[in-house]
Write an enzyme that holds these catalytic residues in place. Structure first.
Site, PDB file in Angstrom:
ATOM      1  N   LYS A  36      68.977  43.225 -45.164  1.00 36.25           N
ATOM      2  CA  LYS A  36      70.106  43.236 -46.125  1.00 36.25           C
ATOM      3  C   LYS A  36      69.643  42.633 -47.448  1.00 36.25           C
ATOM      4  CE  LYS A  36      70.875  38.555 -46.064  1.00 36.25           C
ATOM      5  NZ  LYS A  36      70.578  37.695 -47.201  1.00 36.25           N
ATOM      6  N   ASP A  63      74.614  35.516 -40.936  1.00 38.51           N
ATOM      7  CA  ASP A  63      74.462  36.899 -41.404  1.00 38.51           C
ATOM      8  C   ASP A  63      74.472  37.917 -40.256  1.00 38.51           C
ATOM      9  OD1 ASP A  63      74.169  35.846 -43.910  1.00 38.51           O
ATOM     10  OD2 ASP A  63      71.997  36.096 -44.002  1.00 38.51           O
TER      11      ASP A  63
END
Ligand code: ATP
Length: 291
Positions: free
Chosen positions: A11, A135
């Site tokens: 990401k 995350d």
């Protein structure tokens, strides 16, 4: 024997605001997460006993400190999954602000459920993911999402397209804890942020996204690691539309309009020992590719 293949995508953070410190030691943040085409590959199969992990590619610990191992341990403890063997091909730079370890954990959670046909709701999987890292819930689902709280409260946005990214990673790691220790809370509240980013993303408008890109962790990281500022300036000098540090760094992302533009600019960033990846945004998280 059945073998599951999962692509674990990295990401980037298209901006990050730090709203304040929390009593539990974490920080409340507001960010826009985006998964990108760079990935690790994870293979899973049933084994006779316990967890076994072998790692190839970029070196990472192959024991219980590996987040992939921790995800397998969660599946066995919480969902009574059988013993499993994990093979990890590591390509995502480590401790680089790209969520690589979290992506591997998400891949093991998702792949383990597919391998053993585990019955689990999205909410249950999300809460197992959060036990491993802030995350991990996002990396399970991927795409474009606004992240609030520790980053686990997710609102879908996008999908985003029409741009490519140059990821430039200097060769030193930064721990998230170190980056958050350097943030100056109080200077960071800016309600325009979400509005700008949201409308830019809704409209897929690169121009307004560019003006909204800011990472509150960046000034503190640059003061401890000036090379991050050098990378950012080099990206801007090369001609990217915008450059911002991803997550807790040290990777800096440069936004460009096309793969061709990224390929043209990339040679200007060579010769410093930095790792360079040309990636595009994708609208999924970790993907089970099949047995
Ligand atoms: P984030 O953006 O979520 O803070 P990051 O990209 O900065 O993460 P990671 O690559 O996930 O950082 O690595 C952070 C730490 O986790 C490193 O110290 C690394 O040794 C450890 N780690 C444990 N498992 C893994 C894994 N599978 N891949 C990479 N790092 C791992």
């Amino acid at each position: 024997m059945r073998r599951i293949h999962v692509e674990a995508h990295a990401k980037v953070n298209l901006g990050l605001r730090v709203a304040g410190a929390r009593p539990d030691g974490y920080h409340d943040i507001e960010t826009v997460f985006q998964t990108v085409s760079l990935s690790d590959t994870v293979f899973l199969e049933a084994s006779n006993r316990g967890i076994s992990l072998s790692c190839e590619g970029i070196p990472v610990p192959a024991g219980p400190s590996n987040l992939a191992w921790q995800a397998a341990a969660q599946l066995m403890r919480e969902l009574a999954a059988p013993a499993m063997s994990i093979t990890l091909f590591k390509r995502i730079p480590v401790a680089a602000g790209l969520g690589g370890g979290s992506a591997d954990a998400a891949a093991v959670l998702m792949g383990g459920c597919a391998l053993f046909d585990l019955e689990v709701s999205d909410a249950q999987l999300g809460s197992l993911a959060l036990k491993i890292g802030s995350d991990v819930p996002f990396l399970l689902r991927g795409g474009t999402a606004r992240g609030l709280g520790r980053g686990e409260i997710l609102e879908s946005m996008g999908p985003l397209s029409g741009f490519w990214l140059l990821l430039v990673t200097p060769l030193f790691p930064i721990r998230a804890k170190e980056a958050y220790a350097g943030v100056r809370i109080g200077l960071t509240r800016d309600r325009c942020y979400t509005k700008l980013n949201s409308s830019a993303i809704r409209e897929g408008e690169l121009g307004s996204l560019v003006t909204a890109l800011r990472n509150d962790l960046e000034p503190g990281v640059i003061s401890c690691h000036p090379e991050v500022g050098v990378v950012k300036q080099a990206l801007l000098d090369a001609g990217v539309q915008a450059a911002v540090m991803s997550g807790s760094g040290p990777t800096v992302i440069g936004l460009v309009r096309s793969r061709e533009e990224a390929t043209t600019l990339s040679p200007h960033l060579e010769g410093h020992g930095w790792q360079i990846h040309i990636v595009e945004p994708i609208d999924s998280g970790c993907r089970v590719e099949g047995a």
